[in-house]
Design a protein around this motif. Sequence first.
Motif, PDB file in Angstrom:
ATOM      1  N   PHE A 217       0.855  -1.182   0.000  1.00 34.04           N
ATOM      2  CA  PHE A 217       0.000   0.000   0.000  1.00 34.04           C
ATOM      3  C   PHE A 217       0.896   1.238   0.000  1.00 34.04           C
ATOM      4  O   PHE A 217       1.903   1.282   0.723  1.00 34.04           O
ATOM      5  N   THR A 218       0.537   2.249  -0.766  1.00 31.85           N
ATOM      6  CA  THR A 218       1.304   3.493  -0.767  1.00 31.85           C
ATOM      7  C   THR A 218       0.984   4.305   0.491  1.00 31.85           C
ATOM      8  O   THR A 218      -0.011   4.049   1.178  1.00 31.85           O
ATOM      9  N   LYS A 219       1.834   5.279   0.774  1.00 31.31           N
ATOM     10  CA  LYS A 219       1.582   6.150   1.934  1.00 31.31           C
ATOM     11  C   LYS A 219       0.266   6.903   1.768  1.00 31.31           C
ATOM     12  O   LYS A 219      -0.478   7.090   2.736  1.00 31.31           O
ATOM     13  N   GLY A 220      -0.001   7.337   0.548  1.00 32.11           N
ATOM     14  CA  GLY A 220      -1.267   8.022   0.289  1.00 32.11           C
ATOM     15  C   GLY A 220      -2.459   7.124   0.541  1.00 32.11           C
ATOM     16  O   GLY A 220      -3.511   7.582   1.015  1.00 32.11           O
ATOM     17  N   ALA A 221      -2.303   5.828   0.230  1.00 30.08           N
ATOM     18  CA  ALA A 221      -3.395   4.877   0.470  1.00 30.08           C
ATOM     19  C   ALA A 221      -3.677   4.755   1.964  1.00 30.08           C
ATOM     20  O   ALA A 221      -4.840   4.750   2.393  1.00 30.08           O
ATOM     21  N   ALA A 247      -7.736  -3.793  -7.131  1.00 26.65           N
ATOM     22  CA  ALA A 247      -6.385  -4.060  -7.623  1.00 26.65           C
ATOM     23  C   ALA A 247      -6.338  -5.358  -8.419  1.00 26.65           C
ATOM     24  O   ALA A 247      -5.653  -5.454  -9.444  1.00 26.65           O
ATOM     25  N   LYS A 252      -3.019  -5.232 -10.588  1.00 23.67           N
ATOM     26  CA  LYS A 252      -1.993  -4.431  -9.924  1.00 23.67           C
ATOM     27  C   LYS A 252      -1.583  -5.094  -8.606  1.00 23.67           C
ATOM     28  O   LYS A 252      -2.355  -5.842  -8.009  1.00 23.67           O
ATOM     29  N   THR A 254       0.101  -2.922  -6.331  1.00 22.13           N
ATOM     30  CA  THR A 254       0.266  -1.754  -5.472  1.00 22.13           C
ATOM     31  C   THR A 254      -1.091  -1.085  -5.274  1.00 22.13           C
ATOM     32  O   THR A 254      -1.762  -0.739  -6.253  1.00 22.13           O
ATOM     33  N   SER A 256      -3.041   1.998  -4.457  1.00 29.02           N
ATOM     34  CA  SER A 256      -2.797   3.437  -4.473  1.00 29.02           C
ATOM     35  C   SER A 256      -3.891   4.188  -3.739  1.00 29.02           C
ATOM     36  O   SER A 256      -4.934   3.617  -3.371  1.00 29.02           O
ATOM     37  N   LYS A 257      -3.651   5.469  -3.565  1.00 25.73           N
ATOM     38  CA  LYS A 257      -4.650   6.339  -2.953  1.00 25.73           C
ATOM     39  C   LYS A 257      -5.933   6.362  -3.775  1.00 25.73           C
ATOM     40  O   LYS A 257      -7.042   6.361  -3.225  1.00 25.73           O
ATOM     41  N   THR A 335       7.864   3.055 -10.691  1.00 26.35           N
ATOM     42  CA  THR A 335       6.894   2.837  -9.618  1.00 26.35           C
ATOM     43  C   THR A 335       6.097   1.563  -9.828  1.00 26.35           C
ATOM     44  O   THR A 335       5.558   1.010  -8.883  1.00 26.35           O
ATOM     45  N   LYS A 336       6.014   1.089 -11.061  1.00 29.20           N
ATOM     46  CA  LYS A 336       5.235  -0.120 -11.314  1.00 29.20           C
ATOM     47  C   LYS A 336       5.968  -1.366 -10.854  1.00 29.20           C
ATOM     48  O   LYS A 336       5.373  -2.413 -10.696  1.00 29.20           O
TER      49      LYS A 336
END
Length: 537
Positions: A217-221, A247, A252, A254, A256-257, A335-336
């Motif tokens: 998970f991203t920080k934004g997520a 996802a 995917k 990852t 994302s937010k 990033t992918k």
Amino acid sequence: MYTSYFGFKESPFNLTPDPRYLFLSPHHREALEHLLYGISERKGFIAITGGIGTGKTTLCRALLDQLDKSTKSAMIFNSFINEKELLEIINQEFSIHLDPGVQTKKEHIDRLNQFLLKTYSGGGNAVLLIDEAQNLSHTVLEQIRMLSNLETEKEKLIQIVLVGQSELKELLASSSLRQLNERIMVRYELRPLAHMDVQGYVEHRLVVAGGRGNLRFTKGAFKAIYRYSQGNPRRINAVCDRALLIAYAREKYTISKGMVGSAIEEIRGDIAANHRIKGWFWKRVVSPIMLLLLLIIVAGFAGWSFREHILGFFSDKQKMAVVTTKDAQSKVLKTKKPAATIFLDEKTSLAGLFNLYNDKTKVDSNYVNEQNVGMVSFYVEPKYFLRFKKPFRVLLPHLSPHETSSPFSAGMASSLGSLPEYLLIREVVTDGAIVVDAGGKDRQVKKDFFKSYGEQKVSWIYPYEGKKIDLIKGMNAPSVLNVQKILKSLGYLVELTGVYDNATFRCVIKFQNYFGLSPDGIVGPRTRAFLYQVSDS
């Protein structure tokens, strides 16, 4: 649906109160400690309250797993009952045999009292845990208060835990229940997760479900999850489950937010979301296009005389746009790339272990001069990992479904696949450990990560002297002095004499007992290897 795609053995965000998934945030840990304290100290009444979805039921189930065999437990989930039904359920949960003729409340209480006295005389304890206690009627709560009168001159025979939503506090504060309220000796209000705990909560559930480290998970997520859930575990589960489904549909790894935002929209309702999307499309897309066309028309009339400068300006911008687009594409490709897994195979983990050993010996002069190097393996419980000072690897278990019936084996079943999988640990830190992933990069895992596993096969590289002489009682040698120094640094009461005396012998036995070694008092290869692992030298 998405479990096989991400490599899970089960869905990580089910809403069922599975104690394996209990994430011990500071609040949940304190709540569990309050419960264990109140029960072990026989405080009589304990009250745990909290909002909907804060994990109270999961905490209750985890508590039952923490109780020893001498503590008998009864748990009531259906709180819409009368006084007689209460007594019947309690006796049934405690497995108290009742004659067919037992009918009255007094007869039920008498049999319960006999059971509690027998349990107490055998050195045991009894716990009655009532979930959703805010739904209990005043008469049932008064009956529960009367049960607390089952006691000896010094001890309470039964410990009663009331678990409920925040309304339970208001219920107990009513004047008609004042006597019960005054008897509650231990209280705790379970609060939602803090913002900093949301990431740990999500990653903990991914690990328990068998995650291999390729999903992130991203920080934004995480920020979006917290904004929506406000730290409520049930809401976190709901939005994460939907985000994983999104996802999976997009192929995917990852989260994302934007995916979290889509998941939240779906949870709140597709119809409302469609209306918002239509309004957004008109305001954000159609309106700017109309405005742009208007500006183009105005510019066409007003800027004709400056066409050369304008064309030159756009030419420069076009060149810049080409460079910017290439940079953006490069960033997207970077990033992918999914994060490397922390679960390693036999060959990779073994090579990595020797590399970590060699790296350490380059900067550490305190190692054996005669470079005889080997690998030792022990079966060690995770709680001892915190004492380790050198790199090591952990073999993760693989259990078949029929082997996961007990809470102990169920916790071990989170690793997946048919081939052996290892964790390569560079060092142990306060909050957990630094592991080396398949890409050779350091990744930190929380201390709770290892609670999903029981006793594990642990290996590390150990330098040893060529002679391999066992140290026994009565010997006088420099090797004995080295052992005494290590024992003293670990807090054992031993004098640095170089003589294997009675005090050293007793300390070695204590050391061996503590770490599960054969307590023979002989410092052989295995005891030496463990002394090496837990020492700073």
